[in-house]
Design a protein around this motif. Structure first.
Motif, short mmCIF file in Angstrom:
data_model
loop_
_atom_site.label_atom_id
_atom_site.label_comp_id
_atom_site.label_asym_id
_atom_site.label_seq_id
_atom_site.Cartn_x
_atom_site.Cartn_y
_atom_site.Cartn_z
N GLU A 1 0.75 -1.19 0.14
CA GLU A 1 -0.10 0.02 -0.02
C GLU A 1 0.91 1.41 -0.07
O GLU A 1 0.59 2.20 -0.75
CB GLU A 1 -0.91 0.03 1.36
N LEU A 2 2.01 1.24 0.86
CA LEU A 2 2.82 2.37 0.89
C LEU A 2 3.45 2.51 -0.48
O LEU A 2 3.99 3.72 -0.80
CB LEU A 2 3.65 2.30 1.98
N PHE B 1 1.47 3.95 -3.09
CA PHE B 1 1.42 5.48 -2.96
C PHE B 1 2.45 6.25 -3.14
O PHE B 1 2.50 7.41 -3.78
CB PHE B 1 0.94 5.86 -1.34
N GLN B 2 3.60 5.87 -2.73
CA GLN B 2 4.74 6.56 -3.15
C GLN B 2 5.14 6.43 -4.33
O GLN B 2 5.96 7.31 -5.13
CB GLN B 2 6.07 5.85 -2.22
N LYS C 1 3.13 6.58 -6.75
CA LYS C 1 2.31 7.69 -7.24
C LYS C 1 3.13 9.19 -7.08
O LYS C 1 3.26 10.14 -7.94
CB LYS C 1 0.86 7.92 -6.72
N MET C 2 3.39 9.38 -6.09
CA MET C 2 4.00 10.87 -5.51
C MET C 2 5.42 10.54 -6.21
O MET C 2 5.65 12.15 -6.73
CB MET C 2 4.21 10.61 -4.15
N THR D 1 4.50 11.88 3.06
CA THR D 1 3.09 11.53 2.64
C THR D 1 2.42 12.68 1.97
O THR D 1 1.94 12.58 0.86
CB THR D 1 2.26 10.96 3.98
N PRO E 1 -3.80 10.26 1.97
CA PRO E 1 -4.46 9.01 1.41
C PRO E 1 -5.37 8.46 2.68
O PRO E 1 -4.78 8.41 3.75
CB PRO E 1 -3.37 8.34 0.98
N MET F 1 -5.82 5.04 3.97
CA MET F 1 -5.06 3.98 3.85
C MET F 1 -6.00 2.76 4.30
O MET F 1 -6.78 2.99 5.32
CB MET F 1 -3.78 3.99 4.94
N ARG G 1 9.27 4.61 -0.01
CA ARG G 1 9.56 6.08 -0.71
C ARG G 1 10.99 5.73 -1.42
O ARG G 1 11.00 6.35 -2.54
CB ARG G 1 9.82 7.24 0.43
N GLU H 1 -5.63 3.49 -11.44
CA GLU H 1 -5.72 4.56 -10.45
C GLU H 1 -5.97 6.08 -10.88
O GLU H 1 -5.83 6.78 -10.16
CB GLU H 1 -4.84 4.37 -9.13
N ARG I 1 -4.27 13.77 -9.59
CA ARG I 1 -3.37 13.70 -8.54
C ARG I 1 -3.82 14.64 -7.55
O ARG I 1 -4.48 15.52 -7.64
CB ARG I 1 -1.88 14.11 -9.16
#
Length: 675
Positions: free
Chosen positions: A209-210, A213-214, A216-217, A416, A620, A622, A638, A666, A673
């Motif tokens: 999950e992390l 997300f990272q 995407k970032m 985050t 987000p 989570m 990250r 997604e 974004r």
């Protein structure tokens, strides 16, 4: 797995509608709808149990149950049970039928939240004596969806579609971190056989999950950094250097470091997208001024947007003072600007006669046009919605963007919420600045506190008195500003006491603040509207009434209103010592003035949603991970995401195709974004 959830037996019609309200529309949604907690029904020994822990105990009934009714339907049944040599009081709410089932000497297994101080379990659930110690998941529910039904549908979904769960992570990452396969992890999150399997499953899904997300970032960060739609700004270096050298004070090492980072961004062909954070009084404004001066000398205009008119006026005054003697024209625009003054300002802004404009959200209104906007600085960025920030940014010709905040953001949240931005941190205070002395006192000591304020005023200083409410409230027993203002006027009639709160008209607020800034008002009674945007160096005392009603970061922001001059400043927190919620915060406030340490403690106490305010935080939601508890995994994710996004293999190799496909689904590559 993308088939509608109503294909499952009993999950059609109203059930499907209610699951849709829970975000479950397909079988895939259902399989990835994870529990938010688990009930552990394995029997524990009393000596191992922590206070307020949910636990399962076994014992022998020591006394006949006592049943009491409240109203027509509510009841409370109490029974004492001998557990490991101690008498534990088990309380069962609204289960009167248990009185007929519980007998003296009976062996019982019961479950609930344990009060270790009073040896009591409240709202306990009696379990069958043959319980096998199941580890059962509990899901967030809405409407009439029952936990039993949801578990049944998830079980059916696994039988029919479980083999379709695709692995996202490449073998290299699975082996590197010894992670179990995705399908296995999902299964054990829903059907944990034991604690060991559950921990393995959670560890795997938290990382995934992390990492997602990272990714995407880091992709957004790559897009920002590699997009050459910025404007490379060049200025005579000697001009900026001489401006810095002429400042009435030397820059700290931290200020010099962040200035170098910002000027480097301005000088590059990429658009700057940077967050500048620093504690109250750390010197962010002078860094902003130097950046604006560099932009102006490169032939561009600068804009500084702030949340309040008071702050806009103060920034205008301080920048005019800093740029006195330099060929820089400062403009000011706010909602209260007079028609003629506004028209002239807009004309000069459009023609380029104004180099730097300072204002409130009035800067983003229709009809505000720039000649050549090159740098946008937003102060107290969390006070503006993302849409407001975007409008101002889009007014320029690809301007550089610098967000500033005096609310120190813990590294956890910086990674985050601002992972796609560069973050500069001023983590050093100017030399000679005295820390504000902070004390915690009982509310009934107010008369003594007012004597202290009287003494401070007699020395030529001023004071703030902050309280949470404007008027008396039936719902909360907290001091209100209007009553407190009246009370102080009665006790200290020889002093001028002002009153400020959110219901005053903007003109009235401006007038009160002007009188306070000019020392025509010695004591300002206010709600938290003074938290941001007030700079009165003469104020040396801050009293916060009902301080337990505020979070640590807000208390620290309020405390930051004093101690801005050379005199010693004081902050007195009036809070009920019986308030459990406030005890820890009051103790922390008296121990440290470090905003970064306080923000981290505040994050741990309140959680990320409350720290920022959920709507504008960009945080987000989570499913499995907790960005506070799982911070180490967040750091690892990250670093891994940055390496992957920077590598050519991630974009071309079949090994990473599942990850790319998940990001595509997604909407990441369609630039959906966080702004």
């Amino acid at each position: 797995m993308n088939v509608p959830v109503h294909v499952l037996k009993g999950a059609g019609g109203k059930a499907a509608e209610q699951m849709a309200a829970m975000g479950i529309e397909t079988v895939k949604d259902l399989l990835f709808y994870f529990p938010f907690r688990y009930e552990d029904f394995s029997i524990r020994r009393l000596e191992e149990v922590q206070h307020e822990e949910r636990v399962t105990l076994q014992g022998t009934v020591h006394s006949l149950p006592e049943l009491r009714f409240f109203g027509k339907k509510k009841s409370r049944l109490t029974v004492r049970v001998l557990v490991d040599g101690f008498l534990v009081q088990a309380i069962f709410f609204n289960q009167p039928f248990l009185k007929r089932q519980i007998e003296l000497g009976q062996h019982l297994i019961f479950h609930g939240k344990f009060d270790k101080h009073r040896l009591m379990i409240q709202g306990a659930i009696v379990k069958n004596a043959q319980s096998d110690g199941a580890f059962e998941p509990v899901y967030p529910l809405k409407g009439d969806v029952k936990l039993v039904s949801l578990r049944k549908w998830i079980s059916q979904a696994y039988k029919d579609y479980g083999d379709e769960i695709e692995e996202l992570l490449p073998e290299s990452l699975l082996e590197s971190y010894k992670l179990i396969p995705r399908a296995e992890a999902c299964y054990f999150l829903h059907f944990p056989q034991d604690m060991a399997k559950f921990k393995q499953a959670k560890r795997r899904m938290v990382y995934e999950e992390l990492l997602m997300f990272q990714l995407k970032m880091q992709y957004f960060r790559k897009q920002t950094r590699e997009s050459t739609d910025g404007k490379e700004k060049s200025w005579p270096a000697e001009k900026v250097n001489s401006f810095v050298e002429a400042l009435p004070f030397p820059l700290t090492a931290a200020q010099s470091r962040v200035l170098e980072e910002i000027l480097k961004d301005l000088n590059s062909p990429y658009r700057m997208n940077r967050l500048l954070q620093g504690d109250v009084g750390s010197g962010k404004t002078v860094i902003a001024a130097i950046a604006l001066y560099a932009a102006v000398n490169a032939g561009y205009q600068g804009a500084l947007m702030v949340p309040t008119e008071i702050l806009a006026e103060q920034h205008s005054a301080s920048l005019k003072e800093l740029f006195a003697g330099y060929p820089v024209t400062i403009g000011h625009l706010s909602g209260s600007s007079k028609v003629k003054e506004r028209r002239e300002t807009l004309e000069k802004l459009a023609s380029g006669e104004i180099d730097i404009i300072i204002g409130t959200h009035a800067l983003i209104q229709e009809g505000v046009d720039f000649h050549q906007l090159g740098l946008v600085i937003t102060d107290e960025q969390h006070r503006f919605g993302v849409a407001q920030r975007r409008v101002l940014r889009e007014k320029g010709i690809r301007p550089d963007v610098l967000f500033m905040t005096a609310t120190p953001i813990p590294r956890t949240l910086a990674i985050t919420a601002f992972g796609d931005m560069d973050v500069s941190t001023i983590d050093e205070m100017p030399k000679g600045r005295k820390p504000v002395e902070t004390y915690w006192a009982k509310p009934d000591t107010l008369p003594r506190v007012l004597k202290f304020i009287d003494k401070q005023v007699s020395m030529g200083h001023q004071a703030y008195v902050i309280c949470p409410l404007i008027e008396e409230s039936d719902k909360l027993d907290v001091q209100n500003a209007i009553d407190l203002h009246r009370q102080i006027q009665e006790v200290l009639p020889h002093l001028h006491t002002g009153l400020m709160h959110g219901r005053l008209h903007s003109d009235e607020k401006e007038e009160v603040m002007k009188e306070f800034a000019e020392n025509k008002v010695q004591i300002l009674v206010s709600t938290t509207v003074v938290e941001v945007g007030v700079n009165v160096p003469n104020a040396t005392a801050m009293v916060i009434y009902d301080a337990n009603r505020f979070g640590l970061s807000q208390l620290h922001q309020l405390r930051g209103r004093v101690g801005r001059g050379s005199d010693q400043a004081y902050c007195i927190l009036l809070a009920d010592p019986k308030s459990d919620s406030g005890k820890e915060r009051m103790a922390i406030m008296t121990e440290t003035n470090d905003g970064f340490e306080l923000s981290q403690r505040d994050l741990e106490l309140r959680g990320p949603g409350d720290f920022f305010g959920v709507k504008q935080s960009g945080l987000p939601q989570m499913k499995v991970a907790d960005i506070v508890e799982d911070f180490r995994t967040l750091e690892v994710a990250r670093q891994d995401a940055a390496k992957l996004v920077a590598s050519e293999a991630f974009w071309k190799s079949e090994i990473y195709a599942p990850l790319r496909q998940a990001l595509e689904e997604e909407g990441v590559f369609r630039k959906e974004r966080i702004d």
